[in-house]
Design a protein around this motif. Structure first.
Motif, PDB file in Angstrom:
ATOM      1  N   VAL B  60       0.827  -1.212   0.000  1.00  0.00           N
ATOM      2  CA  VAL B  60       0.000   0.000   0.000  1.00  0.00           C
ATOM      3  C   VAL B  60       0.857   1.256   0.000  1.00  0.00           C
ATOM      4  O   VAL B  60       0.494   2.255  -0.622  1.00  0.00           O
ATOM      5  CB  VAL B  60      -0.975  -0.009   1.200  1.00  0.00           C
ATOM      6  CG1 VAL B  60      -0.229  -0.145   2.531  1.00  0.00           C
ATOM      7  CG2 VAL B  60      -1.814   1.263   1.227  1.00  0.00           C
ATOM      8  N   LEU B  76     -10.141  -4.485   3.660  1.00  0.00           N
ATOM      9  CA  LEU B  76     -11.408  -3.757   3.599  1.00  0.00           C
ATOM     10  C   LEU B  76     -11.149  -2.266   3.437  1.00  0.00           C
ATOM     11  O   LEU B  76     -10.405  -1.677   4.221  1.00  0.00           O
ATOM     12  CB  LEU B  76     -12.202  -3.989   4.889  1.00  0.00           C
ATOM     13  CG  LEU B  76     -13.498  -3.188   5.073  1.00  0.00           C
ATOM     14  CD1 LEU B  76     -14.544  -3.615   4.056  1.00  0.00           C
ATOM     15  CD2 LEU B  76     -14.022  -3.356   6.494  1.00  0.00           C
ATOM     16  N   GLY B  77     -11.746  -1.675   2.436  1.00  0.00           N
ATOM     17  CA  GLY B  77     -11.692  -0.228   2.313  1.00  0.00           C
ATOM     18  C   GLY B  77     -12.664   0.405   3.293  1.00  0.00           C
ATOM     19  O   GLY B  77     -13.669  -0.200   3.676  1.00  0.00           O
ATOM     20  N   TYR B  87     -13.859  -5.093  -0.596  1.00  0.00           N
ATOM     21  CA  TYR B  87     -12.552  -5.680  -0.276  1.00  0.00           C
ATOM     22  C   TYR B  87     -11.651  -5.675  -1.512  1.00  0.00           C
ATOM     23  O   TYR B  87     -12.130  -5.686  -2.647  1.00  0.00           O
ATOM     24  CB  TYR B  87     -12.720  -7.120   0.227  1.00  0.00           C
ATOM     25  CG  TYR B  87     -13.260  -7.196   1.635  1.00  0.00           C
ATOM     26  CD1 TYR B  87     -12.410  -7.337   2.731  1.00  0.00           C
ATOM     27  CD2 TYR B  87     -14.630  -7.109   1.869  1.00  0.00           C
ATOM     28  CE1 TYR B  87     -12.911  -7.391   4.024  1.00  0.00           C
ATOM     29  CE2 TYR B  87     -15.136  -7.163   3.161  1.00  0.00           C
ATOM     30  CZ  TYR B  87     -14.274  -7.305   4.233  1.00  0.00           C
ATOM     31  OH  TYR B  87     -14.765  -7.347   5.512  1.00  0.00           O
ATOM     32  N   HIS B  88     -10.348  -5.699  -1.238  1.00  0.00           N
ATOM     33  CA  HIS B  88      -9.384  -5.695  -2.332  1.00  0.00           C
ATOM     34  C   HIS B  88      -8.116  -6.406  -1.891  1.00  0.00           C
ATOM     35  O   HIS B  88      -7.925  -6.693  -0.697  1.00  0.00           O
ATOM     36  CB  HIS B  88      -9.061  -4.272  -2.758  1.00  0.00           C
ATOM     37  CG  HIS B  88      -8.524  -3.425  -1.636  1.00  0.00           C
ATOM     38  ND1 HIS B  88      -9.340  -2.694  -0.808  1.00  0.00           N
ATOM     39  CD2 HIS B  88      -7.261  -3.211  -1.197  1.00  0.00           C
ATOM     40  CE1 HIS B  88      -8.608  -2.053   0.082  1.00  0.00           C
ATOM     41  NE2 HIS B  88      -7.339  -2.352  -0.120  1.00  0.00           N
ATOM     42  N   TRP B  90      -4.204  -5.474  -2.079  1.00  0.00           N
ATOM     43  CA  TRP B  90      -3.308  -4.384  -2.452  1.00  0.00           C
ATOM     44  C   TRP B  90      -2.396  -4.815  -3.581  1.00  0.00           C
ATOM     45  O   TRP B  90      -1.753  -5.873  -3.500  1.00  0.00           O
ATOM     46  CB  TRP B  90      -2.471  -3.940  -1.262  1.00  0.00           C
ATOM     47  CG  TRP B  90      -3.226  -3.124  -0.259  1.00  0.00           C
ATOM     48  CD1 TRP B  90      -3.490  -3.451   1.041  1.00  0.00           C
ATOM     49  CD2 TRP B  90      -3.824  -1.841  -0.470  1.00  0.00           C
ATOM     50  NE1 TRP B  90      -4.227  -2.450   1.648  1.00  0.00           N
ATOM     51  CE2 TRP B  90      -4.434  -1.450   0.751  1.00  0.00           C
ATOM     52  CE3 TRP B  90      -3.897  -0.979  -1.562  1.00  0.00           C
ATOM     53  CZ2 TRP B  90      -5.109  -0.234   0.892  1.00  0.00           C
ATOM     54  CZ3 TRP B  90      -4.579   0.223  -1.419  1.00  0.00           C
ATOM     55  CH2 TRP B  90      -5.172   0.583  -0.209  1.00  0.00           C
ATOM     56  N   ARG B 120     -10.889  -5.747 -10.401  1.00  0.00           N
ATOM     57  CA  ARG B 120     -10.092  -4.984 -11.357  1.00  0.00           C
ATOM     58  C   ARG B 120      -9.964  -3.545 -10.871  1.00  0.00           C
ATOM     59  O   ARG B 120     -10.793  -3.054 -10.092  1.00  0.00           O
ATOM     60  CB  ARG B 120     -10.746  -4.994 -12.733  1.00  0.00           C
ATOM     61  CG  ARG B 120     -12.011  -4.168 -12.840  1.00  0.00           C
ATOM     62  CD  ARG B 120     -12.978  -4.716 -13.823  1.00  0.00           C
ATOM     63  NE  ARG B 120     -13.439  -6.034 -13.453  1.00  0.00           N
ATOM     64  CZ  ARG B 120     -14.423  -6.250 -12.562  1.00  0.00           C
ATOM     65  NH1 ARG B 120     -14.996  -5.246 -11.949  1.00  0.00           N
ATOM     66  NH2 ARG B 120     -14.820  -7.459 -12.263  1.00  0.00           N
ATOM     67  N   GLN B 121      -8.940  -2.918 -11.343  1.00  0.00           N
ATOM     68  CA  GLN B 121      -8.838  -1.466 -11.216  1.00  0.00           C
ATOM     69  C   GLN B 121      -7.850  -0.967 -12.253  1.00  0.00           C
ATOM     70  O   GLN B 121      -6.800  -1.578 -12.464  1.00  0.00           O
ATOM     71  CB  GLN B 121      -8.401  -0.998  -9.830  1.00  0.00           C
ATOM     72  CG  GLN B 121      -8.514   0.520  -9.693  1.00  0.00           C
ATOM     73  CD  GLN B 121      -8.316   1.051  -8.278  1.00  0.00           C
ATOM     74  OE1 GLN B 121      -7.390   1.806  -8.053  1.00  0.00           O
ATOM     75  NE2 GLN B 121      -9.179   0.662  -7.356  1.00  0.00           N
ATOM     76  N   GLU B 122      -8.196   0.126 -12.874  1.00  0.00           N
ATOM     77  CA  GLU B 122      -7.361   0.730 -13.907  1.00  0.00           C
ATOM     78  C   GLU B 122      -7.177   2.189 -13.554  1.00  0.00           C
ATOM     79  O   GLU B 122      -8.147   2.881 -13.239  1.00  0.00           O
ATOM     80  CB  GLU B 122      -8.063   0.597 -15.260  1.00  0.00           C
ATOM     81  CG  GLU B 122      -7.306   1.209 -16.416  1.00  0.00           C
ATOM     82  CD  GLU B 122      -8.056   0.951 -17.707  1.00  0.00           C
ATOM     83  OE1 GLU B 122      -8.072  -0.200 -18.161  1.00  0.00           O
ATOM     84  OE2 GLU B 122      -8.635   1.908 -18.254  1.00  0.00           O
ATOM     85  N   TYR B 137       2.091   1.915  -6.536  1.00  0.00           N
ATOM     86  CA  TYR B 137       1.629   1.020  -5.465  1.00  0.00           C
ATOM     87  C   TYR B 137       0.337   1.560  -4.864  1.00  0.00           C
ATOM     88  O   TYR B 137      -0.147   2.641  -5.216  1.00  0.00           O
ATOM     89  CB  TYR B 137       2.705   0.899  -4.378  1.00  0.00           C
ATOM     90  CG  TYR B 137       3.292   2.221  -3.955  1.00  0.00           C
ATOM     91  CD1 TYR B 137       2.635   3.047  -3.052  1.00  0.00           C
ATOM     92  CD2 TYR B 137       4.491   2.674  -4.518  1.00  0.00           C
ATOM     93  CE1 TYR B 137       3.155   4.270  -2.690  1.00  0.00           C
ATOM     94  CE2 TYR B 137       5.023   3.912  -4.162  1.00  0.00           C
ATOM     95  CZ  TYR B 137       4.359   4.706  -3.245  1.00  0.00           C
ATOM     96  OH  TYR B 137       4.858   5.930  -2.901  1.00  0.00           O
ATOM     97  N   ALA B 140      -6.081  -0.688  -5.444  1.00  0.00           N
ATOM     98  CA  ALA B 140      -7.064  -1.543  -4.786  1.00  0.00           C
ATOM     99  C   ALA B 140      -8.069  -2.097  -5.787  1.00  0.00           C
ATOM    100  O   ALA B 140      -9.166  -1.558  -5.921  1.00  0.00           O
ATOM    101  CB  ALA B 140      -7.781  -0.751  -3.702  1.00  0.00           C
ATOM    102  N   TRP B 142     -11.042  -3.856  -6.644  1.00  0.00           N
ATOM    103  CA  TRP B 142     -12.157  -4.265  -5.785  1.00  0.00           C
ATOM    104  C   TRP B 142     -12.664  -5.642  -6.176  1.00  0.00           C
ATOM    105  O   TRP B 142     -12.863  -5.925  -7.360  1.00  0.00           O
ATOM    106  CB  TRP B 142     -13.276  -3.230  -5.863  1.00  0.00           C
ATOM    107  CG  TRP B 142     -12.829  -1.879  -5.425  1.00  0.00           C
ATOM    108  CD1 TRP B 142     -12.576  -0.802  -6.214  1.00  0.00           C
ATOM    109  CD2 TRP B 142     -12.531  -1.466  -4.092  1.00  0.00           C
ATOM    110  NE1 TRP B 142     -12.144   0.257  -5.453  1.00  0.00           N
ATOM    111  CE2 TRP B 142     -12.106  -0.113  -4.144  1.00  0.00           C
ATOM    112  CE3 TRP B 142     -12.577  -2.097  -2.854  1.00  0.00           C
ATOM    113  CZ2 TRP B 142     -11.742   0.600  -3.009  1.00  0.00           C
ATOM    114  CZ3 TRP B 142     -12.208  -1.379  -1.729  1.00  0.00           C
ATOM    115  CH2 TRP B 142     -11.803  -0.044  -1.813  1.00  0.00           C
TER     116      TRP B 142
END
Lengths: 339, 190
Positions: B60, B76-77, B87-88, B90, B120-122, B137, B140, B142
């Motif tokens: 993170v 957990l975010g 949730y994710h 890192w 996914r996250q972009e 870095y 997250a 999700w």
């Protein structure tokens, strides 16, 4: 999609009044994005004020030294020590002429009186996070929050003396955390939260208002109870507009998560969110700001009385949120404003 | 102007088989050992004869290498969907051979046994220098539903495209932790 033209910002600012006679002089220059703060230990979670010369910014307590609280008076940005601990998720600066109210972690309600310069703390009877506050005066405030991992919500009313749950408590709180509240008088209050939940208080009862999304709704704002926007999302974003009796999905194609929404008196709506994305709705069309001032995630956006745009955020997926950023769009701010 | 978010649908090459500490990213498909990476200040590009190379990791506040079958936490975010998309894992990336400004990075999480995408996250980054490499870095991706992911093998994938169109990919097989923890560390799943 049509991109937002910065000339609109110029026009907007040119139309705005120049402030009170006693305002400190500001450097001249064209409006532009300015990174006012970045890399603060905690994320910055809301900016709100009564004018361009009275802006409050609150944020997370990422280092255990207390939540971040800043005030901008038109000349300087000063940091305040609340004497409390824990993240502050929201601030309402216009609750009354002599009270700024902030809410956050573990049911905290922090009040600041400009006349005395003193902070005081109360607590709602909960260990859950209060994510949002809205009130039309100091004796009539709503708090919303919950425990996100349990998909459980809390709603509290504060009459200035006692903080208590409304009766009956909406069933939706058993399956959704609520993130923000926004009212338009004591008998017209919207609350939004997880699973696309939207609640409306009409002065007597709280009823659920179906929306066309299951995505979390993170913020709500508007000009009246019938002209209100709700934004949210996770990987994908959502923008809903209240069109009289129903919610209309106005999500632009490719929209990422949005966390902040603000509507100016002329009806222009601004939305802010993931990865520095900023959108504006003008003449019924949502378009994206070109050249974002940061790639951090925005949590909230506010437009001051002179058209200046304030947006705050940070690394919001971290708990506590960290690495804060405050950006401003408008004429150049005074140099060396601190803190 | 932002890069179009839809332009990064790159075919994923097979991931590298892990990395040794301090080795930096290993080639995705060339099979060549890492060369002596230089840094061209004018171009802002970490140069390496073998081309852009990515290494997916976790972390993170910094890039942390992740080994094959390493157990990774389900985090957990503070604000979001809870069990569903709250949730994710890192995710981070270490890269060289690309321009660091406005790099577009896509992280994906897939169930290793079925290939089903679960998160996914972009996002765009100005990549941070880190020795001869660049890093990003604290991403997250999700997870759609945290509970079925507990204690399962997960593929962490990264695709990166710089502003000049140079691309690289990597993936690791990891194991998700055995709980989706609430703030007290207790599993939320029924």
């Amino acid at each position: 999609m049509r991109r937002w033209d910065l000339s609109y910002g110029l026009a907007l600012l040119a139309l705005a009044c120049s402030g009170e006679k006693n305002d400190p002089p500001r450097p001249s220059g064209p409006p532009a994005w300015q990174v006012v703060l970045e890399g603060t230990p905690g994320a910055l979670l809301r900016a709100h004020g009564t004018s361009a010369n009275d802006v409050w910014i609150v944020g997370a307590d990422a280092d255990g030294q207390g939540p971040l609280v800043y005030h901008y008076d038109g000349q300087r940005l000063s940091k305040h020590d609340t004497g409390t601990t824990g993240d502050l998720w929201w601030v309402q600066a216009d609750l009354s002429a002599d009270e700024i109210r902030m809410v956050g972690e573990r049911g905290r309600v922090v009040q600041y009186r400009p006349s005395t310069g003193q902070f005081s703390e109360r607590s709602a009877p909960t260990t859950d996070t209060i994510f949002g506050v809205w009130g039309d005066d100091t004796n009539s405030a709503w708090y919303v929050g919950g425990e996100t991992s349990a998909n459980r919500g809390v709603i509290w009313r504060d009459d200035g003396t006692t903080i208590s749950a409304p009766v009956p408590l909406p069933v939706a709180t058993s399956s959704a955390t609520f993130f923000k509240a926004q009212g338009f008088g004591a008998d017209a209050v919207w609350m939004v939260g997880q699973r696309g939940r939207a609640l409306y208080f009409d002065g007597q009862t709280i009823s659920e208002s179906p929306t066309p999304t299951f995505l979390p709704l993170i913020a709500v704002h508007g000009l009246s109870a019938d002209q209100v926007y709700a934004v949210g999302g996770v990987a994908d974003g959502v923008i809903l507009r209240r069109d009289g009796q129903t919610w209309v999905d106005e999500t632009p194609r490719g929209l990422p998560q949005m966390s902040g929404i603000w509507v100016t008196p002329d009806g222009t709506a601004y939305a802010a969110g993931f990865n520095g994305h900023l959108y504006v709705r003008k003449d019924g069309v949502w378009s994206e700001f070109e050249e974002p001032p940061t790639f951090q995630d925005f949590h909230a956006i506010w437009v001051d009385d002179q058209g200046g745009i304030w947006a705050v955020g940070g690394r919001l997926a971290a708990d506590p949120p960290r690495d804060g950023v405050l950006v401003y769009y408008g004429p150049p701010l005074p140099e060396g404003i601190g803190p | 102007m932002r890069l179009g978010l839809c332009c990064l649908l790159l075919p994923l090459a097979c991931g590298s088989e892990g990395s040794t500490p301090d080795a930096g990213p290993t080639p995705v498909d060339s099979g060549l050992p890492p060369g002596d990476a230089g840094f061209d200040q004018d171009l802002g590009v970490a140069l390496d004869a073998s081309g852009p190379r990515c290494e997916v990791g976790t972390g993170v506040d910094l890039f942390e290498e992740v080994a094959e079958d390493q157990v990774v936490a389900l985090s957990l975010g503070p604000q979001g969907g809870g069990r569903y998309s709250g949730y994710h894992i890192w995710s981070s990336v270490r890269v060289n051979g690309v321009a660091p400004q406005r790099a577009l990075v896509r992280f994906k999480l897939l169930m290793a046994d079925t290939g089903t995408e679960i998160g996914r996250q972009e996002r765009q980054f100005n990549l941070e220098p880190s020795g001869n490499n660049f890093v990003a870095y604290g991403v997250a991706p999700w997870i759609d539903d945290c509970c079925p992911v507990r204690n399962q093998a997960v593929l962490m994938q990264v695709e990166l495209q710089d502003q000049n169109g140079l691309t690289c990919t990597d993936q690791r097989r990891v194991r998700a932790a055995d709980r989706c923890p609430d703030p007290n560390g207790n599993d939320i799943c029924p």
